[in-house]
Design an enzyme around this catalytic site. Structure first.
Site, PDB file in Angstrom:
ATOM      1  N   ASP A  34       0.829  -1.205   0.000  1.00  0.00           N
ATOM      2  CA  ASP A  34       0.000   0.000   0.000  1.00  0.00           C
ATOM      3  C   ASP A  34       0.860   1.250   0.000  1.00  0.00           C
ATOM      4  OD1 ASP A  34      -2.941  -0.962   1.917  1.00  0.00           O
ATOM      5  OD2 ASP A  34      -2.090  -1.663   0.041  1.00  0.00           O
ATOM      6  N   LEU A  84     -18.986 -21.530   0.354  1.00  0.00           N
ATOM      7  CA  LEU A  84     -19.735 -22.722  -0.049  1.00  0.00           C
ATOM      8  C   LEU A  84     -18.826 -23.684  -0.784  1.00  0.00           C
ATOM      9  CD1 LEU A  84     -22.916 -20.984  -1.516  1.00  0.00           C
ATOM     10  CD2 LEU A  84     -22.817 -22.328   0.574  1.00  0.00           C
ATOM     11  N   LYS A 119     -27.037 -17.971  -7.929  1.00  0.00           N
ATOM     12  CA  LYS A 119     -25.909 -17.389  -7.200  1.00  0.00           C
ATOM     13  C   LYS A 119     -25.422 -16.139  -7.926  1.00  0.00           C
ATOM     14  CE  LYS A 119     -21.435 -18.853  -5.315  1.00  0.00           C
ATOM     15  NZ  LYS A 119     -20.562 -17.905  -5.983  1.00  0.00           N
ATOM     16  N   ARG A 140     -17.295  -9.015   3.564  1.00  0.00           N
ATOM     17  CA  ARG A 140     -17.031 -10.356   4.054  1.00  0.00           C
ATOM     18  C   ARG A 140     -15.653 -10.448   4.718  1.00  0.00           C
ATOM     19  NH1 ARG A 140     -14.667 -15.101   2.485  1.00  0.00           N
ATOM     20  NH2 ARG A 140     -15.728 -16.959   3.211  1.00  0.00           N
ATOM     21  N   LYS A 285     -29.777 -24.830  -0.697  1.00  0.00           N
ATOM     22  CA  LYS A 285     -29.696 -24.846   0.771  1.00  0.00           C
ATOM     23  C   LYS A 285     -30.824 -25.728   1.284  1.00  0.00           C
ATOM     24  CE  LYS A 285     -28.426 -19.971   0.742  1.00  0.00           C
ATOM     25  NZ  LYS A 285     -28.947 -18.609   0.927  1.00  0.00           N
ATOM     26  N   CYS A 403     -17.687  -8.448 -51.738  1.00  0.00           N
ATOM     27  CA  CYS A 403     -17.139  -7.807 -50.540  1.00  0.00           C
ATOM     28  C   CYS A 403     -18.145  -6.789 -50.014  1.00  0.00           C
ATOM     29  CB  CYS A 403     -15.817  -7.128 -50.877  1.00  0.00           C
ATOM     30  SG  CYS A 403     -15.210  -6.093 -49.544  1.00  0.00           S
ATOM     31  N   CYS A 427     -11.877 -10.785 -50.663  1.00  0.00           N
ATOM     32  CA  CYS A 427     -12.198  -9.675 -51.559  1.00  0.00           C
ATOM     33  C   CYS A 427     -11.108  -9.633 -52.620  1.00  0.00           C
ATOM     34  CB  CYS A 427     -12.207  -8.386 -50.739  1.00  0.00           C
ATOM     35  SG  CYS A 427     -12.242  -6.897 -51.716  1.00  0.00           S
ATOM     36  N   CYS A 434     -10.355  -1.070 -51.730  1.00  0.00           N
ATOM     37  CA  CYS A 434     -11.373  -1.405 -50.725  1.00  0.00           C
ATOM     38  C   CYS A 434     -11.087  -0.662 -49.412  1.00  0.00           C
ATOM     39  CB  CYS A 434     -11.374  -2.912 -50.483  1.00  0.00           C
ATOM     40  SG  CYS A 434     -12.528  -3.423 -49.202  1.00  0.00           S
TER      41      CYS A 434
END
Ligand code: IVH
Length: 676
Positions: A34, A84, A119, A140, A285, A403, A427, A434
């Site tokens: 940091d 989980l 989920k 969390r 669950k 083309c 082409c 082009c």
């Protein structure tokens, strides 16, 4: 340092910060501490303060998604936030249920009811309410201890601040997912790889006002600590959550039996592309709280729940249209534009269809529901079509025979080696007739291995083309800079930088020059061979007059395919005009004749770490020009290890152990009588 150097240094620092952000936010693997991060940021801010001409939209002083310091207060969760275990197949689910039945000692035919909840792929949060009032909101964290992000969570409209319902528990931690809707992500997709990262970045802002700028949503699905919750089932809890004013997932279901779980899983997976939020699986669950309690936890996951994950490399979506892209060599490539879908963390909206045959073989049509695969760095492609889901009015896709850009015939060439027609339609126009091919040629011309014009990328080519600033390569060197300066996003300084980069590249080696022309079948290696053969630009250009094409077949590595392609290049008038114009503007350096008797004869080199002001490619060509060789690993065969900034320690140590000479960039250049 002059102005341009200061600007460069400034941009370099900002780019570095953005790279660090990527590691931090997207990969969750911080590259620096940091403190180091804050120091670099400070340097940029200091530069901006000192020189008021410095300005960048990516500066940490402007950007919303920059890293806040991780100074959120840490608070213990009263009940841990568990994770989980995952299931990927029907078998995993069968085992999951078997273990539960064993644990509670029930027979196979005992009916277990599950709350099946899609989920959501977001960031979980725990909201504490006391007497109906939102008090604290935690992330969390590591599951045991979260960060106090109350103020940021309070900016989310879906989070009720006061709940008056009589039956609301006096103290409860409501848990759920913070996420961003796909439609809102549309505006942020330049900044983040997927909606989850956008939500995470937003939630971690130091200033809640910044969080407020990104529209976050909240869906509730669980609880932690509670006092006064009088319910028996998860499904009842979900209903109550809704009554209390929380949003719950509209696709939640109560299901019994593995077969039914799988059926629901398949149905939801089909729906995925139509949902406005990303889901990465379904959580099952045990519905009964009493049973949940009996089952308890293993390590840090409950025995009573499991996440049935969707594949991280495949997904189902719908083809919205089929576009034909035209490459530099005229190849027509069909691309399916699909309804955006998150596959393993990357939002995919295009899938290659390879070629006409592939479309016919799989009978791929607009409107089809398809399974898309994205594996590794390969371009996403279509695995299969679900023909049951095909709309009635669907029609076979007709591949254009002209083309789409210039209207020339598009044909499948006969390949004399395979004695078959190519799968790819091309082409047939030549030179710069082009438009689409011309744009691609220009992109190739400025690309890294060709002219490598700093700050002149694909986007700029497209933009300048649209504005009719460029059509031919020579136009790049004749830009009207006063017009560019007036464009949005440009200013005096950026134009100055552009002029500098373009002028710098007016001096070019013959091999790079030949490569940059984008002659079909002439890649870098062949361009090198041709440059060694012709030595000078004038001899190369003379080919158009002398037509001595047969002679080229004597070059080891050049075959008939290449020769035919060169022939066709020189037979086109606009190509000759481009050569003549570029000759007037550029200094095209003769190829260095390789004596095999150079200074580095029988010597081998290896570079590790970042060099300064010289690229690895340039070092390699210097070595080769002097009859030396570069090799790819440290071994007894190595003579010199050239080290730059942050070299790979292992390589240096091993080289020292083998008593190989370790030199830096300056010493290397000194060997060649050059200074860095
Ligand atoms: S329940 C012990 N329910 O999945 C129960 N989690 O891997 C744990 N998630 O961190 C959580 N939707 O971010 C639960 N309906 C849902 C969920 C859900 C998404 C996330 C959540 C959690 C992760 C667990």
């Amino acid at each position: 340092m002059n102005k341009i150097e200061i600007q460069r240094n400034y941009i370099k620092k900002i780019k570095f910060i953005n790279k660090l952000n990527k590691f931090y936010y997207e990969k969750n693997k911080p590259k620096v501490t940091d403190k180091e991060y804050d120091d670099i940021k400070k340097e940029v801010l200091e530069l901006e303060r000192k020189y008021n001409f410095l300005d960048s939209k990516d500066s940490p002083s402007k950007i919303v998604g920059y890293r806040p310091s991780k100074n959120f207060k840490k608070i213990l969760h009263r009940v841990s936030m568990l994770s989980l275990s995952n299931a990927f197949s029907e078998n995993d689910l069968i085992n999951f249920e078997k273990k539960i039945l064993n644990f509670i000692s029930k027979e196979k035919d005992f009916k277990l009811f599950y709350s099946a909840e899609p989920k959501i792929d977001g960031i979980s949060a725990s909201l504490n309410y006391k007497n109906g009032e939102f008090k604290t909101g935690l992330s969390r964290g590591d599951g045991k201890e979260g960060e106090d992000i109350t103020n940021n969570l309070a900016t989310i409209k879906d989070i009720p601040k006061k709940i008056l319902s009589k039956d609301f528990p006096e103290d409860i931690d409501i848990r759920g997912e913070v996420f961003i809707q796909n439609s809102d992500f549309e505006n942020l997709k330049e900044k983040f790889a997927n909606p989850r990262n956008a939500a995470s970045g937003s939630l971690r802002q130091k200033n809640p006002q910044d969080t407020k700028k990104i529209p976050l949503k909240f869906i509730a699905y669980a609880f932690g600590f509670e006092k006064g919750l009088k319910l028996k089932k998860q499904s009842d809890y979900l209903k109550k959550l809704s009554n209390w004013g929380f949003k719950i997932n509209p696709l939640n279901r109560i299901i019994t039996g593995i077969k039914n779980l799988i059926e629901n899983y398949n149905e939801v997976e089909q729906q995925r592309a139509n949902l406005d939020f990303d889901i990465d699986g379904i959580v099952y669950k045990i519905d009964d709280f009493e049973l949940q309690k009996r089952l308890g936890n293993v390590a840090n996951a409950p025995r009573w729940a499991i996440a049935h994950k969707f594949s991280s490399s495949k997904a189902i979506s719908k083809i919205q249209s089929i576009e034909i892209q035209i490459g530099r060599t005229g190849a027509l490539t069909p691309v399916a534009k699909i309804k955006p879908i998150n596959i393993g963390g990357v939002v995919v909206s295009n899938a290659t269809l390879h070629n006409e045959d592939e479309i016919n073989r799989k009978d791929i049509r607009v409107g089809d529901t398809v399974t898309i695969e994205r594996a590794g760095d390969v371009i996403p492609h279509i695995l299969s079509v679900d023909k049951n889901k095909r709309p009635k009015e669907s029609v076979k896709f007709v591949f254009p025979e002209k083309c789409p850009s210039c209207g020339s015939q598009a044909i499948k060439e006969y390949n004399s080696v395979t004695k078959k027609n190519d799968a790819v339609r091309r082409c047939t126009s030549e030179g710069y007739y082009c438009d689409k091919i011309s744009i691609e040629k220009l992109k190739h011309f400025v690309s890294k291995e060709a002219f490598n014009i700093d700050g002149f990328g694909k986007k700029i080519v497209e933009n300048f083309w649209k504005l009719k600033f460029i059509k031919f390569p020579q136009d790049i060197f004749k830009l009207d800079y006063s017009k560019i300066e007036k464009l949005d996003g440009w200013g005096q300084l950026s134009v100055k930088n552009l002029i500098y980069s373009i002028n710098q590249k007016k001096n070019i080696s013959l091999e790079r020059f030949i490569y940059s022309l984008g002659i079909r079948h002439i890649g870098l290696e062949n361009a090198k061979l041709l440059s060694k053969h012709f030595i000078s630009f004038s001899k190369f250009k003379n080919l158009s007059i002398q037509s001595d094409y047969e002679d080229l077949l004597n070059i080891d590595g050049i075959g008939e395919t290449q020769v035919n392609s060169i022939k066709s290049f020189f037979s086109n008038k606009s190509n000759i005009r481009v050569l003549n114009e570029l000759e007037k503007i550029l200094i095209i350096n003769n190829a260095v004749q390789n004596s095999d008797n150079g200074l580095f004869k029988n010597k081998t080199f290896l570079v590790t770490g970042k060099l300064n002001g010289i690229s690895r490619a340039e070092v390699k060509s210097l070595i080769e020009e002097n009859s030396g060789k570069t090799i790819s690993s440290v071994s007894k065969k190595l003579n010199f290890l050239i080290i730059g900034e942050k070299p790979t320690k292992k390589k240096v140590d091993y080289a020292k152990q083998l008593k190989i000479k370790v030199i830096d960039q300056t010493e290397f250049l000194k060997m060649l009588n050059k200074s860095s």
